[in-house]
Scaffold this active site. Sequence first.
Site, PDB file in Angstrom:
ATOM      1  N   HIS A   1       0.800  -1.220   0.000  1.00 13.26           N
ATOM      2  CA  HIS A   1       0.000   0.000   0.000  1.00 13.26           C
ATOM      3  C   HIS A   1       0.828   1.263   0.000  1.00 13.26           C
ATOM      4  O   HIS A   1       0.459   2.261  -0.588  1.00 13.26           O
ATOM      5  CB  HIS A   1      -0.938  -0.017   1.196  1.00 13.26           C
ATOM      6  CG  HIS A   1      -2.086  -0.909   0.966  1.00 13.26           C
ATOM      7  ND1 HIS A   1      -2.540  -1.793   1.890  1.00 13.26           N
ATOM      8  CD2 HIS A   1      -2.843  -1.073  -0.125  1.00 13.26           C
ATOM      9  CE1 HIS A   1      -3.551  -2.449   1.382  1.00 13.26           C
ATOM     10  NE2 HIS A   1      -3.744  -2.042   0.148  1.00 13.26           N
TER      11      HIS A   1
ATOM     12  N   ARG B   1     -19.360  10.243 -10.323  1.00 13.10           N
ATOM     13  CA  ARG B   1     -19.770   8.886  -9.879  1.00 13.10           C
ATOM     14  C   ARG B   1     -20.742   9.049  -8.706  1.00 13.10           C
ATOM     15  O   ARG B   1     -20.312   9.157  -7.559  1.00 13.10           O
ATOM     16  CB  ARG B   1     -18.549   8.087  -9.429  1.00 13.10           C
ATOM     17  CG  ARG B   1     -17.620   7.642 -10.552  1.00 13.10           C
ATOM     18  CD  ARG B   1     -16.482   6.810  -9.962  1.00 13.10           C
ATOM     19  NE  ARG B   1     -15.793   6.016 -10.958  1.00 13.10           N
ATOM     20  CZ  ARG B   1     -14.634   6.356 -11.513  1.00 13.10           C
ATOM     21  NH1 ARG B   1     -14.041   7.474 -11.179  1.00 13.10           N
ATOM     22  NH2 ARG B   1     -14.063   5.555 -12.407  1.00 13.10           N
TER      23      ARG B   1
ATOM     24  N   ARG C   1     -23.366  10.615 -13.842  1.00 13.10           N
ATOM     25  CA  ARG C   1     -23.652   9.222 -14.196  1.00 13.10           C
ATOM     26  C   ARG C   1     -24.686   8.666 -13.220  1.00 13.10           C
ATOM     27  O   ARG C   1     -24.566   8.857 -12.017  1.00 13.10           O
ATOM     28  CB  ARG C   1     -22.376   8.389 -14.114  1.00 13.10           C
ATOM     29  CG  ARG C   1     -22.638   6.927 -14.446  1.00 13.10           C
ATOM     30  CD  ARG C   1     -21.369   6.138 -14.504  1.00 13.10           C
ATOM     31  NE  ARG C   1     -20.829   5.863 -13.197  1.00 13.10           N
ATOM     32  CZ  ARG C   1     -19.693   5.190 -12.994  1.00 13.10           C
ATOM     33  NH1 ARG C   1     -18.992   4.759 -14.021  1.00 13.10           N
ATOM     34  NH2 ARG C   1     -19.261   4.975 -11.778  1.00 13.10           N
TER      35      ARG C   1
ATOM     36  N   GLU D   1     -18.547   0.591 -22.163  1.00 11.34           N
ATOM     37  CA  GLU D   1     -17.648  -0.176 -21.294  1.00 11.34           C
ATOM     38  C   GLU D   1     -17.887  -1.681 -21.397  1.00 11.34           C
ATOM     39  O   GLU D   1     -17.400  -2.440 -20.572  1.00 11.34           O
ATOM     40  CB  GLU D   1     -17.723   0.314 -19.844  1.00 11.34           C
ATOM     41  CG  GLU D   1     -19.096   0.498 -19.292  1.00 11.34           C
ATOM     42  CD  GLU D   1     -19.109   1.144 -17.897  1.00 11.34           C
ATOM     43  OE1 GLU D   1     -18.055   1.323 -17.279  1.00 11.34           O
ATOM     44  OE2 GLU D   1     -20.219   1.447 -17.427  1.00 11.34           O
TER      45      GLU D   1
ATOM     46  N   ASN E   1     -11.848   1.074 -17.676  1.00 12.16           N
ATOM     47  CA  ASN E   1     -11.635   0.099 -16.586  1.00 12.16           C
ATOM     48  C   ASN E   1     -12.492  -1.136 -16.849  1.00 12.16           C
ATOM     49  O   ASN E   1     -12.011  -2.271 -16.839  1.00 12.16           O
ATOM     50  CB  ASN E   1     -12.013   0.693 -15.229  1.00 12.16           C
ATOM     51  CG  ASN E   1     -11.354   2.033 -14.986  1.00 12.16           C
ATOM     52  OD1 ASN E   1     -10.298   2.308 -15.520  1.00 12.16           O
ATOM     53  ND2 ASN E   1     -11.988   2.874 -14.186  1.00 12.16           N
ATOM     54  N   ASP E   2     -13.780  -0.895 -17.082  1.00 16.04           N
ATOM     55  CA  ASP E   2     -14.656  -2.037 -17.348  1.00 16.04           C
ATOM     56  C   ASP E   2     -14.462  -2.570 -18.760  1.00 16.04           C
ATOM     57  O   ASP E   2     -14.558  -3.776 -18.988  1.00 16.04           O
ATOM     58  CB  ASP E   2     -16.124  -1.643 -17.122  1.00 16.04           C
ATOM     59  CG  ASP E   2     -16.491  -1.755 -15.649  1.00 16.04           C
ATOM     60  OD1 ASP E   2     -16.094  -2.756 -15.018  1.00 16.04           O
ATOM     61  OD2 ASP E   2     -17.147  -0.842 -15.122  1.00 16.04           O
TER      62      ASP E   2
ATOM     63  N   ARG F   1     -11.051  -6.799 -12.962  1.00 15.19           N
ATOM     64  CA  ARG F   1     -10.326  -5.560 -12.638  1.00 15.19           C
ATOM     65  C   ARG F   1      -9.944  -5.482 -11.167  1.00 15.19           C
ATOM     66  O   ARG F   1      -9.097  -4.688 -10.775  1.00 15.19           O
ATOM     67  CB  ARG F   1     -11.145  -4.324 -13.046  1.00 15.19           C
ATOM     68  CG  ARG F   1     -12.427  -4.169 -12.289  1.00 15.19           C
ATOM     69  CD  ARG F   1     -13.294  -3.058 -12.847  1.00 15.19           C
ATOM     70  NE  ARG F   1     -13.028  -1.769 -12.217  1.00 15.19           N
ATOM     71  CZ  ARG F   1     -13.784  -0.686 -12.414  1.00 15.19           C
ATOM     72  NH1 ARG F   1     -14.793  -0.719 -13.250  1.00 15.19           N
ATOM     73  NH2 ARG F   1     -13.513   0.435 -11.811  1.00 15.19           N
TER      74      ARG F   1
ATOM     75  N   CYS G   1     -13.144   8.140 -19.878  1.00 14.91           N
ATOM     76  CA  CYS G   1     -13.143   8.509 -18.459  1.00 14.91           C
ATOM     77  C   CYS G   1     -12.580   7.423 -17.558  1.00 14.91           C
ATOM     78  O   CYS G   1     -12.584   7.562 -16.346  1.00 14.91           O
ATOM     79  CB  CYS G   1     -14.539   8.919 -18.009  1.00 14.91           C
ATOM     80  SG  CYS G   1     -15.717   7.566 -18.091  1.00 14.91           S
TER      81      CYS G   1
HETATM   82  C1  PEP Z   1     -14.789   2.565 -16.136  1.00 15.87           C
HETATM   83  O1  PEP Z   1     -15.306   1.444 -16.062  1.00 15.87           O
HETATM   84  O2  PEP Z   1     -13.752   2.811 -16.798  1.00 15.87           O
HETATM   85  C2  PEP Z   1     -15.368   3.695 -15.386  1.00 15.87           C
HETATM   86  C3  PEP Z   1     -14.941   4.929 -15.562  1.00 15.87           C
HETATM   87  O3  PEP Z   1     -16.339   3.407 -14.490  1.00 15.87           O
HETATM   88  P1  PEP Z   1     -16.059   2.774 -13.035  1.00 15.87           P
HETATM   89  O4  PEP Z   1     -14.568   2.725 -12.841  1.00 15.87           O
HETATM   90  O5  PEP Z   1     -16.733   3.669 -12.057  1.00 15.87           O
HETATM   91  O6  PEP Z   1     -16.675   1.430 -13.155  1.00 15.87           O
HETATM   92 MG    MG Z   2     -17.304   1.238 -15.208  1.00 14.94          MG
END
Ligand code: PEP
Ligand code: MG
Length: 550
Positions: free
Chosen positions: A187, A294, A330, A429, A452-453, A463, A500
């Site tokens: 960490h 978010r 969102r 995503e 990310n997703d 993830r 994003c």
């Molecule tokens: C993503 O999935 O890239 C995203 C921005 O949404 P979250 O990370 O909140 O799932």
């Molecule tokens: Mg996402």
Amino acid sequence: MKIIRGRGVSRGVAQGPVHFFLRTGTAVERRQGCDPQGEQARLKAARLEAARNLQSMARRAREQGGDEAAALFEAHCVLLKDQDFAGTMDLLAARGFNAEYAVAQAEEQCAAMLAAMDDPYIQARAADVHDVAGQLLNLLTGAAGPDLDLQTPVILCADDLSPSETIRLDRSKLLAIATREGSDSSHTAILARTLGIPAVCGLGDSLSEALEGRQAFLVGDTGELIFDPDRETLASLRARQDQQARRCSRLAHMADQEDITRDGRRLQVCCNIASPEDVQAVLANGGRGVGLFRTEFLYLAARDCPDEQTQFAAYKQVLQAMGERRVVIRTLDIGADKQASCLPLPREENPALGMRAIRLCLTRPQLFRTQLRAIYRASAYGRAAIMFPMITSPWEVAECRRICGEVMAELTAEGIPFCRETEVGIMVETPAAVLMAPELAKLADFFSVGTNDLTQYTLACDRQNSGLGPFFDPCHPAVLRAVKLAADAAHQAGIWIGVCGELAADPALVPTFLALGIDELSVAPGAVLPLRAAIRESTAGDCTLERLAL
Ligand code: PEP
Ligand code: MG
């Protein structure tokens, strides 16, 4: 000259006196025959208080270092509800043991279980258990916790630092971090990187307390702690420091500069936020707008689901503070790794593929309508946009739009002001959204790519599982090709497209985003300035798809 070598885990050079952080362990008394209900109530109260503290640490971490930093504290909140950890302490309290002993026992058992695992990443998570248990014990005993007040700027030395200790340190006095233990995935390393503090881990016992107060240089790039450098080493350290200082002052000028390349191409840099308090950091860093609000964090921190008025107040506050700049709100993205106690969801075998985000909203229309009413009402106070997460099919967007239409009709009938032109967009995503992008683009006013997703679902890589190492690669050609397909479809339909996910924050990828035709990047406030600098140093004409070789 004396050099102690470890592992450089966060870049940069720092110079100053070393100071050792010493923990004094509190001895935990074992008492039996206590009032089970009373001790269980004490445990529950301590867990609630710890969860509140962790939420505020997560907020602070997000402001300073973005989602990755905040995620550590969110994971600790989840640990507070963990069946093994919380369940063990409740069981012991129910048997009449005192709450402090119950926590210490649960800590010992869970940490031992994690330490016995084969995976080094999971082994390292025993540190999370110690961190959270320490916080609970401090709350139960009323102890003040370790003294984290730094009087003067120092290179802080310790065996290891927990996330809650690191985030509580005064950044203005923390020059760098040097630890005996720890690794790249500890960490200390993760937080130091996201907060931009030079750090070296794994220095071992050579990092002796006898060095307290001595002047040193810490070099995060090479993993060295240097005392009494010779003339040649000193010259090279000074050169590194100068380079670093030039970079910092160049970045400080970036807040009010435009997001345009040398040849005049615009690539807007906006910010991701999770609460109205984050807006200060957006404005301080010159974010052009909010590309991702978010909203689930309004739910995660709450005991009861926030009602329309509470949500309206939060959205209005952000919109008013942002003035003319667009704020993309969102809708609720709960489920999978984000569980809210105010909204208990049934257990699922595969929550990442389950009832999350827009699926949850479309199956609980009242929850969805409450949020949409709050957003539309707030739209009268700024430039709001609405974005739906985890879209896979055009019918979902059509249904969302139908509900938006009904909400607008209701507000009109009630004489409540709102902005009828509020843009409505979707997150791209899932691979399905990419493949359906031409159809989806006809129903949306904009796309925002959640890398990310998108990485998780395109590469079939969890993830949340950091043990996957290089397999979780957001720059994988499959992911970049997916972004390209979405960008082409968006532009074909005449709508804008942003990114994003975390990938957007990497300045080295600016040429890639320019080549893909991305219109907006939305990142943690702390990532705006380096990204803007990279955009202003780029020439869009040189960033061609041929160079990407996708
Ligand atoms: C993503 O999935 O890239 C995203 C921005 O949404 P979250 O990370 O909140 O799932
Ligand atoms: Mg996402």
